[in-house]
Motif scaffolding. Structure first.
Motif, PDB file in Angstrom:
ATOM      1  N   UNK A   1      69.790  52.568  49.604  1.00  0.00           N
ATOM      2  CA  UNK A   1      70.364  53.901  49.439  1.00  0.00           C
ATOM      3  C   UNK A   1      71.573  53.896  48.506  1.00  0.00           C
ATOM      4  N   UNK A   2      72.153  52.707  48.250  1.00  0.00           N
ATOM      5  CA  UNK A   2      73.265  52.596  47.305  1.00  0.00           C
ATOM      6  C   UNK A   2      72.824  52.947  45.885  1.00  0.00           C
ATOM      7  N   UNK A   3      71.535  52.787  45.590  1.00  0.00           N
ATOM      8  CA  UNK A   3      71.013  53.104  44.263  1.00  0.00           C
ATOM      9  C   UNK A   3      70.718  54.603  44.186  1.00  0.00           C
ATOM     10  N   UNK A   4      71.356  55.331  43.295  1.00  0.00           N
ATOM     11  CA  UNK A   4      71.127  56.780  43.225  1.00  0.00           C
ATOM     12  C   UNK A   4      69.681  57.112  42.837  1.00  0.00           C
TER      13      UNK A   4
ATOM     14  N   UNK B   1      74.131  65.150  35.400  1.00  0.00           N
ATOM     15  CA  UNK B   1      72.879  65.819  35.715  1.00  0.00           C
ATOM     16  C   UNK B   1      71.862  64.779  36.184  1.00  0.00           C
ATOM     17  N   UNK B   2      70.804  65.201  36.896  1.00  0.00           N
ATOM     18  CA  UNK B   2      69.786  64.243  37.349  1.00  0.00           C
ATOM     19  C   UNK B   2      69.196  63.404  36.214  1.00  0.00           C
ATOM     20  N   UNK B   3      69.005  64.000  35.031  1.00  0.00           N
ATOM     21  CA  UNK B   3      68.444  63.256  33.905  1.00  0.00           C
ATOM     22  C   UNK B   3      69.361  62.104  33.501  1.00  0.00           C
ATOM     23  N   UNK B   4      70.686  62.357  33.448  1.00  0.00           N
ATOM     24  CA  UNK B   4      71.643  61.311  33.095  1.00  0.00           C
ATOM     25  C   UNK B   4      71.663  60.212  34.157  1.00  0.00           C
ATOM     26  N   UNK B   5      71.582  60.596  35.429  1.00  0.00           N
ATOM     27  CA  UNK B   5      71.605  59.600  36.508  1.00  0.00           C
ATOM     28  C   UNK B   5      70.373  58.704  36.437  1.00  0.00           C
TER      29      UNK B   5
ATOM     30  N   UNK C   1      71.769  48.940  38.552  1.00  0.00           N
ATOM     31  CA  UNK C   1      71.229  50.243  38.949  1.00  0.00           C
ATOM     32  C   UNK C   1      72.271  51.056  39.698  1.00  0.00           C
ATOM     33  N   UNK C   2      73.197  50.361  40.376  1.00  0.00           N
ATOM     34  CA  UNK C   2      74.266  51.042  41.100  1.00  0.00           C
ATOM     35  C   UNK C   2      75.463  51.314  40.198  1.00  0.00           C
TER      36      UNK C   2
END
Length: 413
Positions: free
Chosen positions: A290-293, A346-350, A366-367
């Motif tokens: 869950x640490x990985x967005x 934004x979700x795309x950037x994440x 990834x984190x």
């Protein structure tokens, strides 16, 4: 007489020229010989460089680990420090004592948690892994029998084909599980590596203690150096930006750690209630991933569902629904409450940050890739805004910096 002087002067010039040429030839010859020696001993030189780099890495690792521990502990230390100062004037008048006691409370919590993990949690995890690894073939055969019984009643589906597909999907889990006892024994028997890592960690704890204790003094020295080598305006701008980056990283790391800890505990409680197999292992997987967005919840859900599917297929549906509900709770309520808009991406950037960070640095990337991309996006957007305003101080072609009807417009980001 004049001719003789001219001749001598020319002769002296010639001697100087010949001397310079001789020196140049000597250095060229020496460089060629040195180059030939280097090429001839390149493997040995490469090995020496590798050895020196490994030694330097082992020397710097405790300091890097100490800085990381101090950085993570700093918010909790400041919390206890404020709490102690509010408790009475004794701590208010003795800041050094208050700081030391706050750090010791931090260390007590961390060491107590570590001892609890070593005494209670690790043996439980090891027993669960060993039990799962030992019975992996039994679970697989039982699942194959269930699938064959179900799909034999359906004329247009061959149960063997279904079994082959599922067995191919479960092959990686089988391989890891079958090798788990050997891996655990290898890790347990490698005392040298364990001892070295433990020693470095103990050193890092002491280094972190002194970093936290004297962080203001260290900070003043760093500030002094920056002001000494740059202009006051540049130094102030640089320190302000560093503080912004610090807040961004700290808010994201601490917030995500608290969020993942809560999700892991809720997963443990829920999986125990629905009587899922190996709830400790499954909740640990869910909490850590869950640490990985964005991708973390899905990465954690896949092994949890597959392990349950292997042992109890009907229960796997219940586990999948529970994890889905837990993810929705985290994504729509808990995560926004704890993290807020700490990274402003934004979700795309994440998603882009997670993919690139994972490709460059693996799972840690990834984190950590998300706050890094948030920093790049923040300063990059501000730089573009400054260039745009400078180029179009009037007659803004996009109308980005003009207020219409008393309302502010969005900037480029």
């Amino acid at each position: 007489m004049k001719k003789i002087d001219i001749f001598r002067r020319n002769r002296n010039d010639q001697d100087k020229l010949l001397g310079k040429i001789s020196i140049y030839l000597f250095f060229v010859a020496a460089a060629l010989i040195l180059f030939e020696k280097i090429i001839g001993n390149l493997p040995g030189i490469g090995g020496s460089i590798t050895t020196a780099a490994d030694y330097l890495k082992s020397l710097c690792l405790p300091f890097i680990m100490g800085f990381a521990i101090a950085y993570v502990m700093n918010p909790l230390m400041k919390f206890f420090e404020r709490l102690l100062k509010k408790s009475g004037s004794f701590f208010e008048r003795r800041p050094k004592t208050t700081r030391t006691l706050a750090i010791l409370i931090n260390y007590t919590i961390i060491i107590g948690g570590t001892v609890w993990i070593v005494i209670y949690l690790l043996p439980e995890i090891r027993d669960s892994i060993m039990a799962f690894a030992t019975n992996i073939s039994v679970y697989s055969e039982a699942m194959n029998m269930r699938i064959q019984t179900i799909f034999d009643q359906i004329d247009f589906i061959d149960s063997k084909d279904v079994n082959n597909v599922i067995n191919r999907i479960l092959t990686p889990i089988k391989d890891i599980s079958e090798n788990a006892p050997e891996i655990l024994e290898t890790l347990a028997s490698n005392i040298y590596v364990f001892g070295r890592v433990t020693l470095q960690f103990v050193m890092a704890i002491f280094i972190a203690f002194y970093m936290l204790l004297d962080k203001e003094r260290f900070g003043k020295k760093v500030h002094k150096g920056i002001y000494a080598f740059t202009s006051r305006e540049k130094a102030e701008r640089f320190l302000k930006n560093i503080h912004r980056v610090h807040l961004l990283f700290q808010n994201f790391i601490v917030g995500k750690a608290i969020d993942s800890l809560i999700i892991g505990i809720l997963a443990m409680i829920g999986l125990t209630i629905i009587k899922a197999p190996f709830p400790l292992i499954l909740s640990l997987i869910i909490g850590v991933t869950n640490m990985i967005p964005y991708f973390g919840p899905f990465i954690g859900a896949i092994p949890a569902i597959l392990i349950t599917l292997l042992i109890d297929p009907p229960l796997a549906i219940v586990v999948g629904i529970f994890i889905l509900i837990l993810q929705q709770f985290d994504g729509n309520y808990l995560g926004p409450k704890i993290l807020g808009n700490s990274v402003d991406l934004s979700p795309l950037w994440i998603i882009l940050a997670v993919l690139i960070g994972g490709a460059v640095m693996g799972p840690p990337g990834m984190f950590i890739g998300v706050p890094i991309f948030a920093t790049i996006k923040t300063f990059g957007g501000e730089y573009i805004n400054r260039k745009y305003e400078k180029k179009y101080p009037v007659n803004d072609p996009m109308g980005l910096f003009k207020a219409s009807d008393g309302e502010d417009t969005d900037e480029i980001s």
